[in-house]
Design an enzyme around this catalytic site. Structure first.
Site, PDB file in Angstrom:
ATOM      1  N   ARG A 139       4.132  -4.968  -1.968  1.00  0.00           N
ATOM      2  CA  ARG A 139       4.137  -4.476  -3.359  1.00  0.00           C
ATOM      3  C   ARG A 139       5.543  -4.158  -3.872  1.00  0.00           C
ATOM      4  NH1 ARG A 139       0.230   0.337  -1.951  1.00  0.00           N
ATOM      5  NH2 ARG A 139       1.705   0.290  -0.208  1.00  0.00           N
TER       6      ARG A 139
ATOM      7  N   HIS B 260       9.731   3.437  -0.778  1.00  0.00           N
ATOM      8  CA  HIS B 260       8.718   3.417  -1.845  1.00  0.00           C
ATOM      9  C   HIS B 260       7.637   4.435  -1.547  1.00  0.00           C
ATOM     10  CE1 HIS B 260       5.492   1.199   0.390  1.00  0.00           C
ATOM     11  NE2 HIS B 260       6.525   0.860   1.138  1.00  0.00           N
TER      12      HIS B 260
ATOM     13  N   ASP C 170       6.741  -3.983   2.687  1.00  0.00           N
ATOM     14  CA  ASP C 170       5.518  -3.885   1.865  1.00  0.00           C
ATOM     15  C   ASP C 170       5.473  -4.956   0.766  1.00  0.00           C
ATOM     16  OD1 ASP C 170       3.474  -1.225   1.199  1.00  0.00           O
ATOM     17  OD2 ASP C 170       3.689  -2.814  -0.292  1.00  0.00           O
TER      18      ASP C 170
ATOM     19  N   CYS D 146       4.084   4.565   1.105  1.00  0.00           N
ATOM     20  CA  CYS D 146       4.540   3.749   2.236  1.00  0.00           C
ATOM     21  C   CYS D 146       3.632   3.976   3.454  1.00  0.00           C
ATOM     22  CB  CYS D 146       5.992   4.093   2.585  1.00  0.00           C
ATOM     23  SG  CYS D 146       6.657   3.038   3.897  1.00  0.00           S
TER      24      CYS D 146
ATOM     25  N   CYS E  45      11.422  -1.731   2.417  1.00  0.00           N
ATOM     26  CA  CYS E  45      10.244  -1.862   3.267  1.00  0.00           C
ATOM     27  C   CYS E  45       9.689  -3.282   3.119  1.00  0.00           C
ATOM     28  CB  CYS E  45       9.199  -0.841   2.840  1.00  0.00           C
ATOM     29  SG  CYS E  45       7.726  -0.828   3.912  1.00  0.00           S
TER      30      CYS E  45
HETATM   31 CO    CO Z   1       6.455   0.877   3.197  1.00  0.00          CO
END
Ligand code: CO
Length: 212
Positions: free
Chosen positions: A47, A99, A45, A102, A43
């Protein structure tokens, strides 16, 4: 310009100096080429810091990222990446890593329009529909959310097996292997979902085999 913006260039200077100091040939060696063992699809993302969580250096993991780590049939971008990784870099492992927490999956469980991204996230609604019996039987919403995140990873692994180029590589070179992982943001650990790609290929063969 913001302090954060300037700080990045300071950080970079320190990072480059640190690597050069511990290994003077580090960047010279990197510039010669790459031979990563892993293709990592994750992803977007912020993080999920890919190299950090795997403990890998530059040159050791080929990366593709998008919202909710989707392998979409008509996405020429991701298929160019996977094909290049398999046929040219000859990676040993293709990993789809989702993850927990999400946002893309959370949005796909809701009923708010987010504009253009709705069509992208609909892939996740399709995963839900495919596994609705299992998911609807989970009463706890947070558990259902986590399970959809896992099932989404497994279905994206399946999407890789459906491609002509993966099937050809598997038949002629016996690989690469395909893995489904989850990164747990709340404690920093990687979980292997033990995706059995060989068994899955067999299970899907009657419908998806296009390798003659
Ligand atoms: Co995500």
């Amino acid at each position: 310009m913001s302090d954060t913006y300037r700080q990045v260039f300071e950080n970079n200077k320190n990072w480059a100096a640190h690597h050069s100091a511990s290994n003077p040939e580090f960047f010279e060696h990197l510039a010669k080429g790459q031979s990563p063992d892993f293709l990592f699809i994750s992803c977007a993302d912020s993080r999920v810091p890919v190299n950090n969580i795997m403990g890998l250096e530059p040159g050791e993991v080929f990366v593709h990222r998008n919202v909710a780590n989707l392998v979409v049939n008509t996405d020429m971008n991701i298929h160019s990446v996977i094909l290049y990784a398999i046929e040219h870099l000859k990676v040993k492992h293709v990993v789809v890593c989702g993850h927990y927490n999400c946002g893309g999956v959370a949005a796909a469980m809701g009923n708010q329009s987010l504009g253009l991204i709705d069509g992208w996230l609909r892939e996740i609604r399709d995963v839900y529909r495919l596994h609705a019996t299992e998911l609807d039987a989970i009463d706890n919403e947070s558990d259902r959310y986590n399970r959809l995140i896992e099932l989404n990873v497994l279905e994206q692994c399946n999407n890789i097996l459906k491609t002509e180029y993966f099937q050809k590589s598997h038949a002629t070179a016996g690989g690469p292997s395909v893995h489904g992982w989850i990164f747990d943001i709340s404690n920093g650990t990687l979980l292997d979902l033990d995706y059995d790609y060989k068994a899955q290929m067999e299970a899907m063969k009657a419908i998806y085999d296009i390798n003659g």
